[in-house]
Scaffold this active site. Structure first.
Site, PDB file in Angstrom:
ATOM      1  NE  ARG A   1     -19.498 -88.553  46.798  1.00 25.57           N
ATOM      2  CZ  ARG A   1     -18.368 -88.065  46.286  1.00 25.57           C
ATOM      3  NH1 ARG A   1     -18.197 -86.766  46.169  1.00 25.57           N
ATOM      4  NH2 ARG A   1     -17.410 -88.890  45.911  1.00 25.57           N
TER       5      ARG A   1
ATOM      6  NE  ARG B   1     -16.331 -96.702  49.905  1.00 24.58           N
ATOM      7  CZ  ARG B   1     -16.159 -96.728  48.597  1.00 24.58           C
ATOM      8  NH1 ARG B   1     -16.451 -97.830  47.916  1.00 24.58           N
ATOM      9  NH2 ARG B   1     -15.713 -95.659  47.959  1.00 24.58           N
TER      10      ARG B   1
ATOM     11  CE1 TYR C   1      -6.495 -89.616  49.477  1.00 23.74           C
ATOM     12  CE2 TYR C   1      -4.173 -90.060  49.937  1.00 23.74           C
ATOM     13  CZ  TYR C   1      -5.523 -90.235  50.241  1.00 23.74           C
ATOM     14  OH  TYR C   1      -5.880 -91.035  51.298  1.00 23.74           O
TER      15      TYR C   1
END
Length: 248
Positions: A40, A18, A154
């Site tokens: 996944r 995606r 992150y």
């Protein structure tokens, strides 16, 4: 019009089900390459009902598991030949202010975003050395360059990709194997769709272009770095962020 490759290459895109990853995979497929995408959770739209569709091979793989990474490469190699283009795109986030962040919150993001990139790159480089050529592109983020409150995990993982790519560039030396980084800004993905209106307005105010990036714009930068014309581009960080990072 997308230029067709004279000889189809074997391409592996992690997290290609995606968003940016899927746009990258489609870009290579349109150029005539043989593309394997890892996922996944849910399969990419093109392969929801079949293992192979429209030039894609769908391979289930969690990049935090070295055995799954090895199996994914073996499947891709069996179907398409040795992987000579790797795009390490698989990533995750788990945003919290540092004072509320657990060690698991931090390490799980780093394990996917940074150590996961290490796992797939190490596996790819072995084959590229045998083939005598290869292209590696790591997908980072503008958060790696200017930081982001609530994203210490992150941002640290994405910043680590830059040091990783530049160190690997020195290791590879004169070989025809390049490793570069693309650093997208706010992009039209599921992640940006989850932002509140206030968050979106704030981020757009920080972006000179005044709009979100399209996934295809990120894919175009990746395609350039993976192409023959970028053979002398090594250890570079290419921002696709509408000026949000302003070169940092």
């Amino acid at each position: 019009m997308t230029e067709q490759q004279a000889t189809p290459r074997s391409v592996l895109v992690t997290g290609g089900n995606r968003g940016i990853g899927l746009a990258i995979a489609r870009r290579f497929a349109r150029a005539g390459d043989r593309v394997a995408v890892t996922y996944r959770g849910e399969k990419p739209p093109e392969v929801a009902d079949a293992a192979v569709s429209e030039g894609f091979l769908s391979v289930r793989c969690d990049v935090t598991d070295s055995q799954q990474v090895d199996r994914a490469f073996m499947e891709a190699e069996a179907a398409h030949g040795p992987v000579t283009v790797l795009v390490a795109n698989a990533g995750t986030s788990n945003d919290r202010l540092l004072v509320r962040m657990t060690e698991e919150d931090f390490t799980s993001v780093v394990d996917t975003n940074l150590t996961g990139a290490f796992r797939v790159t190490q596996r790819a480089v072995r084959g590229m050395l045998r083939e005598g050529h290869g292209r590696i592109v790591l997908i980072s983020s503008t958060a790696a360059l200017h930081g982001s409150a609530g994203q210490t995990n992150y941002a640290a993982s994405k910043a680590g990709l830059i040091g990783f790519a530049r160190s690997l560039t020195r290791e590879l030396g004169p070989r025809d194997i390049t490793c570069n980084v693309v650093s997208p800004g706010l992009t039209q993905t599921d992640m940006s769709a989850a932002l509140t209106p206030d968050q979106r307005r704030t981020l757009l105010r920080q972006t000179p272009a005044g709009r979100l990036a399209r996934p295809d714009e990120v894919a175009d930068a990746v395609a350039f770095l993976a192409g023959a014309d970028a053979g002398y581009v090594r250890g570079a960080v290419i921002p696709v962020d509408g000026g949000a990072g302003l070169g940092h």
